[in-house]
Design an enzyme around this catalytic site. Structure first.
Site, PDB file in Angstrom:
ATOM      1  N   CYS A  90       0.695  -1.524  -0.118  1.00  0.00           N
ATOM      2  CA  CYS A  90      -0.260  -0.302   0.028  1.00  0.00           C
ATOM      3  C   CYS A  90       0.775   1.450  -0.204  1.00  0.00           C
ATOM      4  O   CYS A  90       0.539   2.247  -0.267  1.00  0.00           O
ATOM      5  CB  CYS A  90      -0.952   0.226   1.195  1.00  0.00           C
ATOM      6  SG  CYS A  90      -2.197  -1.051   1.308  1.00  0.00           S
ATOM      7  N   HIS A 349      -8.976   4.056  -2.387  1.00  0.00           N
ATOM      8  CA  HIS A 349      -7.606   3.188  -2.398  1.00  0.00           C
ATOM      9  C   HIS A 349      -6.762   2.569  -3.336  1.00  0.00           C
ATOM     10  O   HIS A 349      -6.985   1.401  -2.935  1.00  0.00           O
ATOM     11  CB  HIS A 349      -7.611   2.801  -0.940  1.00  0.00           C
ATOM     12  CG  HIS A 349      -6.358   2.186  -0.641  1.00  0.00           C
ATOM     13  ND1 HIS A 349      -4.956   2.770  -0.635  1.00  0.00           N
ATOM     14  CD2 HIS A 349      -5.972   0.828   0.395  1.00  0.00           C
ATOM     15  CE1 HIS A 349      -3.868   1.917  -0.361  1.00  0.00           C
ATOM     16  NE2 HIS A 349      -4.086   1.070   0.239  1.00  0.00           N
ATOM     17  N   CYS A 379      -0.571   2.684   5.802  1.00  0.00           N
ATOM     18  CA  CYS A 379       0.030   1.893   6.989  1.00  0.00           C
ATOM     19  C   CYS A 379       0.568   0.557   6.135  1.00  0.00           C
ATOM     20  O   CYS A 379       0.152   1.132   4.778  1.00  0.00           O
ATOM     21  CB  CYS A 379      -0.749   1.184   7.638  1.00  0.00           C
ATOM     22  SG  CYS A 379      -3.061   0.747   6.381  1.00  0.00           S
TER      23      CYS A 379
END
Length: 393
Positions: A90, A349, A379
């Site tokens: 991510c 996202h 994160c």
């Protein structure tokens, strides 16, 4: 050591899963930020750019064969333009910008473009490991030797649940953050806050030419009541808090950031938006997995002799609402200075692109509030965190 500056930052609208980008090839989507940066900054087909660094979390299928190299070729930047693809899960898009800033600060490069792409409709989440309908909780995705060091393999959703439980955050706590994210996105769009950064994309949908000019996932009318009707995803109703409405949206998008040395800005007549002051990555417990933004933020503040009160704007990726509520608790940061234009719960996202999009959003926010410092942090799966500190110039 020379300074590295953010000259410009753009992203595509984020298309909802199965939405307006469903017929758009990921490589074409990846090229869009490059086209926009080229037009806005007179790059002459990327001529002064020395390399393109792109994050992509599922680099398989249509996102395989080094989409970082293909994007500038498709954008018309010519055969001499190199490109590389990276994967810090991510944090990939943010890592791309951080690597670019490191190369510029170290004097290895003067002008780079960094960003990322993820087309989660055409290349679904976990396509790199998920061939049989399984997911990241399937222990077969890691070697047996992994369990000589760690007791279990958890999902990110279960990690978010554990974080909420450890911090005593109930469903209303995390749902309120989700409502705020949606409302803030709506207010920001209405005020024109995204107008400069989000560039329209002309594409084809069901055989017809369309222009996509706004994020498709947000629901600014969201309330606590509407979220209360959604079923939990990772735990039973009495034991958990995470559902689709307080987790990041699955979307399609790309983002790009033009990073340059001060001498290059002078040479090309660019007025930089912000200086990249410092970057940091950390590792954390892979069982809870998502606590990385806390030590990443704390360490980058400590290393630069700053406190949370010195930071005018924070961007903390809303992978799941408990990630942000725990970060707020642990750092003591002010929610009123965090994700002020809405976050990933609202706009979504797109894994490989989000970090560049959030980091690209910060300079615009600092301009709007006449602030000095901003921090973006995310994160990352398997227990990592990433942070970038910027200063408006």
């Amino acid at each position: 050591m020379q300074d590295a500056y953010i000259v410009d930052a753009v992203r595509t609208p984020f298309g909802k899963h199965g939405g307006s980008f469903r017929d758009t090839h990921p490589q074409d989507l990846a090229a869009e930020p490059l086209r926009a940066l080229n037009e806005r900054n007179s790059l002459n087909g990327g001529n002064p750019v020395e390399d393109v660094i792109y994050g992509c979390v599922s680099p398989v299928g249509e996102q395989g064969v080094n989409i970082g190299r293909l994007a500038p070729l498709i954008a018309g930047w010519g055969e001499e333009m190199p490109g590389v693809q990276l994967n810090r899960m991510c944090g990939s898009g943010q890592q791309a910008v951080n690597f670019a800033s490191g190369n510029v600060r170290g004097g290895l490069s003067d002008v780079l473009v960094a960003g990322g792409v993820e087309h989660m409709t055409r290349v679904p989440l976990a396509s790199d490991v998920d061939t049989d309908g399984q997911h990241y909780a399937d222990e077969s995705i890691v070697t047996e030797t992994y369990f000589e060091h760690f007791d279990e393999l958890t999902t990110q959703g279960e990690g978010a649940e554990r974080i909420a439980q450890q911090h005593g955050h109930d469903r209303e706590d995390v749902d309120q953050l989700a409502v705020d994210s949606q409302r803030r996105w709506g207010e920001a769009v209405d005020s024109g806050a995204y107008d400069e950064q989000v560039v329209p994309v002309e594409t084809t949908l069901d055989g017809e030419s369309v222009v996509v000019d706004e994020d498709e996932h947000p629901r600014p009318e969201t309330t606590l009541s509407t979220l209360g009707d959604l079923p939990l995803v990772f735990r039973e109703e009495q034991a958990g808090v995470v559902h689709a409405g307080n987790a990041s949206g699955i979307v399609d998008g790309a983002a790009g950031v033009l990073v340059a040395a001060g001498t290059a800005c002078e040479e090309h007549g660019w007025k930089p938006m912000a200086r990249i002051v410092d970057t940091h990555v950390v590792g954390v417990d892979p069982a809870t997995m998502l606590t990385g933004p806390i030590p990443a933020t704390e360490r980058i503040l400590e290393e630069n002799d700053l406190s949370v009160d010195d930071i005018d704007r924070f961007e903390v990726n809303e992978a799941f609402a408990p990630v942000v509520t725990a970060w707020l608790d642990e750092t003591g940061a002010d929610w009123d200075r965090t994700n002020v234009w809405g976050g990933a719960i609202a706009h979504g996202h797109p894994l490989g692109a989000t970090g560049a999009a959030l980091l690209g959003k910060l300079p615009y926010q600092l301009q709007a509030c006449n602030g000095r410092y901003g921090i973006a942090t995310m994160c990352i799966g398997f227990g990592q965190g990433i942070a970038t500190l910027i200063e408006r110039v």
